[in-house]
Design a protein around this motif. Structure first.
Motif: not given
Length: 302
Positions: A287-302
Motif C-alpha cells: 500500500t505504501t508503495t502504491g501511494l508513493t508511486v502515484n505521488k511521484e507520478l503526480i510530481e512529475e506530471e503536474f
C-alpha cells in the motif's frame, strides 16, 4: 511483441505486496500491469494467521480474493508470466517476459519475494511451512505447549530460544553439530530448562509434512511435533540487482521509508525488502508503495 502504450507502472510479483500496490494505484486511476509467475514462497503453508479479517484462511484463498478485488479496477491488468529482463530507458523501463512480449512503463515495482534455501536434511523441504516454521507470530499459537525444537546455533540460536520459550516450556535447541553458544548463553538456556542437542541430524520423520521425530546420525531418535528454523535465502528475482538496485548486508533489496530503491523509478516491497515476513506487513508495504508511486507520478506530471 512490444506493447505500444506506456503503462504508469509495472508490478513484478502478484502476491500480497504486489496486489496491494496494484489496488492503491488502481484506485488512483493509474494504468498498471501486474506480472506474476505463480510461485509464492508460502505455497505449502496451509493457513495464514495474524492478519485481521483473514486469520486462519489459506494463503492462496486470501490472494485469490485480493486478485479478484484488484482487477475490478479497469485500469489494472494481470499477466501470469515470468519476467526475464528489464532495462532502464530515457523515460521509464522496458520489461520482457518469457513468451517474448515486452511492455514499457514509467515506474517499476518489484514485489518478487525471496526463495528459501533448504538444508540437506531429508523431510525438511516437505515440512516447510507446515510443521517446520519460520515465525511464531504466524504459527506459534497453533503449536503452543507442544514438544518443539529450534534448528539453529550460536547467537541466532540463543535469540530464537528466548523468543520461542514464550510459546512452549518443552523446548530443545538442535545445533546440528558442535554448539557455538557462549558459556553464558549455554548456562542461561539451561537455567530456563531448554535442552541443547549437538548431534548431527540425519533426517526429519514426517507424514504429509507434519513432524513426528528427529533422527540423528548416531541412530538416536527424539520425538518432536514442531521445529523452528531460520533458513538462508536468496532473492527470488535477480533483475533488481541487474538494474543496479543495492542490497542490504543481509541480502534484502535496500529501500527507504517510501519503498524507493537506490535506482530512480524502481520500488520494492514485501519479503524481498524486509525480514518482517508476514502477510500483514507485505500488504502494508505494498500500500505504501502504491501511494508513493502515484505521488511521484503526480510530481512529475503536474
Amino acid at each position: 511483441m512490444e506493447q505500444e502504450e506506456k503503462l504508469d507502472a509495472i508490478i513484478i510479483g502478484g502476491s500480497y505486496a504486489g496486489l496491494a500496490t496494484g489496488l492503491a494505484l488502481g484506485r488512483a486511476l493509474r494504468k498498471v500491469l501486474i506480472i506474476d509467475s505463480g510461485e509464492p514462497s508460502n505455497r505449502q503453508t496451509p493457513y495464514s494467521h495474524n492478519f485481521l479479517t483473514q486469520d486462519g484462511i489459506p494463503p492462496a484463498e486470501i490472494a485469490a480474493i485480493a486478485k479478484q478485488q484488484v482487477l475490478m479496477y479497469g485500469t489494472v491488468s494481470f499477466l501470469q508470466e515470468r519476467v526475464v529482463d528489464a532495462t532502464k530507458q530515457a523515460k521509464g523501463f522496458k520489461i520482457s517476459v518469457q513468451s517474448g512480449e515486452s511492455f514499457t512503463a514509467k515506474k517499476l515495482v518489484f514485489a518478487t519475494g525471496i526463495t528459501d534455501v533448504m538444508p540437506d536434511i531429508p523431510g525438511l523441504t516437505e515440512s516447510w511451512g507446515k510443521s517446520v516454521l519460520h515465525c511464531p507470530y504466524c504459527h506459534g499459537y497453533e503449536v503452543r505447549s507442544q514438544k518443539t525444537g529450534i534448528l539453529a546455533n550460536g547467537d541466532s540460536g540463543y535469540e530464537f530460544c528466548s523468543l520461542i520459550a514464550h510459546w512452549t516450556s518443552d523446548l530443545t535447541l538442535y545445533t546440528n553439530g558442535s554448539s557455538t553458544l557462549t558459556h553464558e548463553q549455554t548456562v542461561r538456556l539451561h537455567k530456563h530448562k531448554i535442552n541443547i542437542v549437538e548431534d548431527e541430524i540425519y533426517k526429519l520423520g514426517q507424514t504429509n509434512g507434519y513432524l513426528n521425530s528427529i533422527q540423528f546420525k548416531t541412530g538416536r531418535v527424539e520425538l518432536v511435533t514442531a521445529l523452528y528454523a531460520r533458513l538462508p535465502f536468496q532473492q527470488h528475482c535477480d533483475i533488481p540487482q541487474l538494474l543496479g538496485c543495492e542490497l542490504t548486508s543481509d541480502g534484502y533489496i535496500k529501500v527507504d521509508a517510501a519503498q524507493k530503491t537506490s535506482v530512480s523509478g524502481v520500488f520494492a516491497c514485501g519479503d524481498n525488502a524486509t525480514r518482517m515476513r508476514t502477510v500483514a506487513n507485505a500488504v502494508s508495504m505494498g500500500t505504501t508503495t502504491g501511494l508513493t508511486v502515484n505521488k511521484e507520478l503526480i510530481e512529475e506530471e503536474f
